[in-house]
Design a protein around this motif. Structure first.
Motif, mmCIF file in Angstrom:
data_model
loop_
_atom_site.group_PDB
_atom_site.id
_atom_site.type_symbol
_atom_site.label_atom_id
_atom_site.label_comp_id
_atom_site.label_asym_id
_atom_site.label_seq_id
_atom_site.Cartn_x
_atom_site.Cartn_y
_atom_site.Cartn_z
ATOM 1 N N LEU A 244 -13.834 54.187 13.178
ATOM 2 C CA LEU A 244 -12.652 53.463 14.294
ATOM 3 C C LEU A 244 -13.357 51.974 14.139
ATOM 4 N N TYR A 245 -14.260 51.783 14.025
ATOM 5 C CA TYR A 245 -15.033 50.584 14.195
ATOM 6 C C TYR A 245 -14.990 49.487 12.564
ATOM 7 N N LEU A 246 -15.367 50.438 11.627
ATOM 8 C CA LEU A 246 -15.386 50.177 10.378
ATOM 9 C C LEU A 246 -13.665 49.423 9.643
ATOM 10 N N ALA B 140 -18.290 62.143 8.940
ATOM 11 C CA ALA B 140 -18.749 60.794 8.690
ATOM 12 C C ALA B 140 -18.181 60.511 10.728
ATOM 13 N N ALA B 141 -18.947 59.644 11.353
ATOM 14 C CA ALA B 141 -19.280 59.247 12.252
ATOM 15 C C ALA B 141 -17.559 58.314 13.070
ATOM 16 N N LYS B 142 -16.667 59.698 14.288
ATOM 17 C CA LYS B 142 -15.113 58.959 14.019
ATOM 18 C C LYS B 142 -15.944 58.042 14.942
ATOM 19 N N SER C 121 -2.817 52.545 24.129
ATOM 20 C CA SER C 121 -3.357 53.354 25.605
ATOM 21 C C SER C 121 -3.614 54.863 24.931
ATOM 22 N N PRO C 122 -3.481 55.158 24.020
ATOM 23 C CA PRO C 122 -4.507 56.194 23.986
ATOM 24 C C PRO C 122 -5.861 56.265 23.268
ATOM 25 N N LEU C 123 -6.325 55.100 22.872
ATOM 26 C CA LEU C 123 -7.661 55.046 22.658
ATOM 27 C C LEU C 123 -7.924 53.589 22.748
ATOM 28 N N ARG C 124 -9.100 54.263 23.337
ATOM 29 C CA ARG C 124 -10.121 53.168 24.369
ATOM 30 C C ARG C 124 -10.854 51.772 23.320
ATOM 31 N N ALA C 125 -10.853 52.255 21.474
ATOM 32 C CA ALA C 125 -12.057 51.243 20.674
ATOM 33 C C ALA C 125 -10.619 50.657 20.940
ATOM 34 N N SER C 126 -9.311 50.634 21.100
ATOM 35 C CA SER C 126 -8.413 49.588 20.682
ATOM 36 C C SER C 126 -8.581 48.248 21.126
ATOM 37 N N PHE C 127 -9.313 48.140 22.084
ATOM 38 C CA PHE C 127 -9.258 46.883 22.623
ATOM 39 C C PHE C 127 -10.786 46.277 21.975
#
Length: 431
Positions: free
Chosen positions: A30-32, A24-26, A93-99
């Motif tokens: 992440l956004y799900l 499954a797509a990472k 800081s480690p994860l761009r998707a966090s924004f």
């Protein structure tokens, strides 16, 4: 379990053969996961890859107060009681998707305190388009030394026009608008399949989102969302990387769980080189690179173009084909951190500004370091195709996007061993 500082030891020159499944797509999961913050009911995501990016976001969700548990490969998320709407730098800081958590927190709490997430080795990915979009909807923003405080002053309504399509920006607006808003329209929205996947899950929870996957998305806010059980779509980047590994080693591999409709640009370019790609079923692709191959030029573009995440892996494949190929990236033009490392294999590479010219040929084993996820995928492809032994450090970054990669490549006949790195290498990047 892989160590933090480890390495791949690869004996190359073995054509990959066999069958492998695509996870499954990472980049969707992440956004799900962030979408689960919009409901007080439990959300179950099925068959989620246990990558370090996923685990980092689990930590952030727990910080917000969500209960996060794994049952096998299913991820159970319960955000019934959130305790904070603040995301500290240490967790983002480690994860761009966090924004993109900002949108979910605005939708759930009406406000969000976010630190600027970490950057990437291949150049900045600014969040100014996200902030501009929220301001167009009436969100109040304050910034202090890289920390953002966003507040929803009234139900979100209006029209967002992105200057250029942005996946994270589109997802951020969707998450902020799904609950408690009026009508929100996104123009020049990103078209990536992960956008439609997020909308599909939220609609299954009771949201009213139309047009996801097209340039215009309309969101009519609802009062509340219910829980759901949902499986993220297959990972088109992992699928493309495996296809390119098969091609670079002149192998013959069948992928299960891969959706051809999400890989049209990749398939077209592989076929231009002479690789034969056959759709054997709804989620079954075969790749045959046993014939003669020729060089080609590629340009990474927004979807439905060739993905920027596959620009480096595709370049590594082209480096194995005699002749001249040209690689351009119009999404992240500075995304060439892999070039110096790839050159260690004897690849003839000329980086002229934002264009990479490749004079392909026989590669030889080398010691290389991966500075980011997809550069790491490229170096693995080169090592698999090279004659002799290679060592790839920076595996801690590769495993952010590829689960159990060594084990799965070995099932296809590769000779990849995971072990302690001969020396520690510095660097940090997101995807």
């Amino acid at each position: 379990m892989e160590l933090h500082h480890d390495a791949f030891f690869v004996t190359g020159g073995v054509p990959l053969r066999g069958e492998v499944g695509v996870h499954a797509a990472k980049n969707s999961a992440l956004y799900l996961m962030l979408g689960a913050l919009l409901t007080r009911d439990e959300v179950v995501l099925e068959e989620v890859p246990q990558l370090s990016d996923i685990l980092a976001l689990c930590d952030l969700l727990r910080h917000f107060g969500a209960r996060v548990t794994w049952r096998g490969r299913d991820l159970h998320l319960d955000a019934a009681k959130l305790v904070t709407c603040e995301a500290p730098y240490a967790l983002v800081s480690p994860l761009r998707a966090s924004f993109v958590a900002m949108g979910a927190l605005l939708g759930r709490c009406g406000e969000a305190h976010m630190s600027m997430p970490g950057g990437c080795a291949f150049g900045p990915r600014p969040v100014d388009r996200h902030i501009k979009a929220f301001r167009q909807l009436g969100v109040a923003f304050e910034e202090t030394k890289g920390d953002f405080h966003a507040r929803r002053l009234q139900p979100l309504r209006g029209r967002v026009l992105f200057d250029a399509p942005t996946v994270g920006g589109t997802q951020n607006v969707i998450l902020a608008s799904a609950v408690g808003s009026e009508r929100v329209i996104i123009e020049n929205a990103a078209l990536e399949p992960e956008i439609a996947d997020l909308a599909a899950m939220l609609n299954g929870m009771g949201a009213r989102i139309a047009g996801a996957g097209t340039p215009t998305i309309t969101i009519d806010g609802v009062s509340a969302l219910s829980g759901t059980r949902y499986r993220p779509l297959p990972d088109r980047i992992e699928a493309g990387t495996l296809m390119l590994a098969a091609a670079a080693t002149r192998g013959r591999v069948t992928l299960t769980g891969a959706r051809a409709e999400h890989l049209r640009a990749v398939i077209a370019k592989l076929e231009e080189t002479g690789v034969r790609v056959c759709e054997e079923g709804p989620e079954r692709l075969s790749v045959d690179a046993t014939g003669s191959l020729k060089p080609t030029d590629i340009t990474a573009l927004e979807y439905p173009g060739l993905p920027t995440d596959l620009q480096a892996p595709f370049g590594a494949f082209l480096a194995t084909i005699p002749g001249r190929s040209v690689v351009t990236d119009r999404v992240y033009p500075d995304r060439f951190t892999h070039v110096g490392e790839l050159a260690r294999t004897g690849a003839q590479l000329e980086l002229d500004g934002r264009t990479l010219v490749i004079h392909g040929g026989v590669l030889r084993g080398a010691t290389m370091h991966a500075a980011d996820i997809r550069a790491g995928g490229a170096l693995v492809i080169a090592a698999l195709a090279a004659h002799g032994d290679s060592t790839i450090t920076g595996v801690q970054y590769i495993r952010r996007g590829y689960e159990r990669l060594a084990e799965r490549l070995n099932l296809l006949g590769a000779r990849v061993r995971l072990g302690a790195a001969p020396a520690l290498a510095a660097g940090l990047c997101g995807d």
